[in-house]
Design an enzyme around this catalytic site. Structure first.
Site, short mmCIF file in Angstrom:
data_model
loop_
_atom_site.label_atom_id
_atom_site.label_comp_id
_atom_site.label_asym_id
_atom_site.label_seq_id
_atom_site.Cartn_x
_atom_site.Cartn_y
_atom_site.Cartn_z
CE LYS A 61 72.71 -23.87 100.94
NZ LYS A 61 71.40 -24.32 100.42
CD GLU A 202 71.08 -22.71 97.10
OE1 GLU A 202 70.91 -22.47 98.31
OE2 GLU A 202 70.26 -23.31 96.40
#
Length: 344
Positions: A61, A202
């Site tokens: 991500k 993340e």
């Protein structure tokens, strides 16, 4: 440091690999399907745990700006998630896209700036653009492309992800470093999420391999975060005589229907110069009646204009953010990214 091409992998894992072939540049580019001016992006649905099973593919991500790269015979256009033309903000990406050797294409991806650890850094991306409202063009941003929506006169949104990825991999085989492939990874979703957490990333994105490209948030794509981070609208601030810049905390709200709902405040994460800029900007946007019902001492209300990216650890029973920390401001044109409470 150059970004690891497969940041979710540990040594005992391998990335999915498909055969690649060079496209014949002499092949005519027949306009079988009209190229759209814009495609509303497919959005990932937030989930607390990663799915399992062979029907899911996983990617890192990225923490940046979602962009669609339109490559046409007349040139390249870079369109934001909200539909704004930002070609002038990312000239290096536009230049690299123009050199891919394809007549027409639409790439879906994320523009990021990488830190010394090779991780995407939203604050660094904002600084490279000159901050909110800045006029700078980012020469440091790179694009991690993860989908191909249109290619050589063909609309690919109705084809399954595995086909689109195969074509994208071929297209980016020799693309260089400014436009890179967001690598697809095989493995157990839970283990990949733990890998991401241990590496300080993340989170991960999970996608159904057989899914077509559907605009909106339908569950074909899922996002599972190590640390939650979302965009919220700033509706004012709390004054403080002791805090840096006279700003104690920012008052935040999320979308609910056609209006706003308070999600609490954030009082950490900004430096002295951030606080000074935020207070001065919000003072110019001052209003008497708050955009959401708020009561308290030393509160200054502002027009719901500034968009803040906030890192947080969850939600309270009252619907407020837990352990929130300020990361930076998003551009006003990026208002499509403001968190909607229906997505919780």
């Amino acid at each position: 440091m150059r970004q690891c091409a497969k940041p979710l992998l540990q040594n005992n894992q391998v990335a999915k690999s498909k055969p690649r072939r060079q496209r014949d540049p002499a092949q005519p580019n027949l306009p079988f399907d009209l190229m759209p001016d814009r495609v509303e992006p497919c959005l990932a649905l937030l989930k607390p745990t990663a799915p399992g099973g062979p029907e899911w593919a996983f990617e890192n991500k990225w923490d940046g700006y979602r962009l669609a790269i339109h490559i046409e015979p007349k040139g390249v256009r870079i369109i934001t998630r909200g539909g704004h033309d930002w070609t002038h903000r990312f000239p290096a990406i536009a230049d690299a896209a123009g050199k891919l050797g394809v007549g027409t294409a639409i790439l879906d991806g994320e523009a990021v700036v990488l830190n010394d650890d090779g991780h995407s850094d939203f604050g660094a991306l904002q600084r490279s653009l000159g901050g909110r409202g800045g006029k700078r063009a980012s020469t440091e941003a790179v694009l991690f492309a993860f989908d191909l929506l249109y290619f050589d006169g063909h609309d690919l949104t109705g084809t399954e992800l595995s086909v689109r990825r195969h074509l994208l991999e071929d297209l980016l085989d020799d693309a260089g470093t400014t436009i890179r492939l967001s690598e697809e990874v095989d493995g157990d979703g839970g283990e990949l999420l733990e890998n991401a957490r241990s590496l300080g990333l993340e989170g991960v994105i999970a996608k159904r391999r057989d899914s077509t490209y559907r605009s909106g948030r339908h569950g074909d794509w899922l996002k599972i975060k190590c640390i939650q981070s979302e965009s919220f609208i700033v509706v004012g601030y709390e004054q403080s005589a002791s805090a840096r810049g006279g700003l104690g905390s920012l008052l935040l709200a999320a979308r609910r229907g056609t209006g706003w709902i308070s999600v609490g405040a954030v009082g950490t994460g900004f430096k002295q110069k951030d606080a000074v800029y935020l207070k001065a900007t919000l003072d110019k946007l001052r209003i008497k009646t708050p955009a959401v019902p708020l009561k308290g001492k030393n509160l200054v209300f502002s027009q719901p204009t500034l968009i803040a990216e906030i890192e947080f650890r969850g939600w309270t029973d009252e619907g407020n953010l837990r352990h929130a920390s300020y990361k930076g401001l998003r551009e006003a044109q990026d208002n499509a990214a403001v968190f909607n409470m229906s997505d919780r």
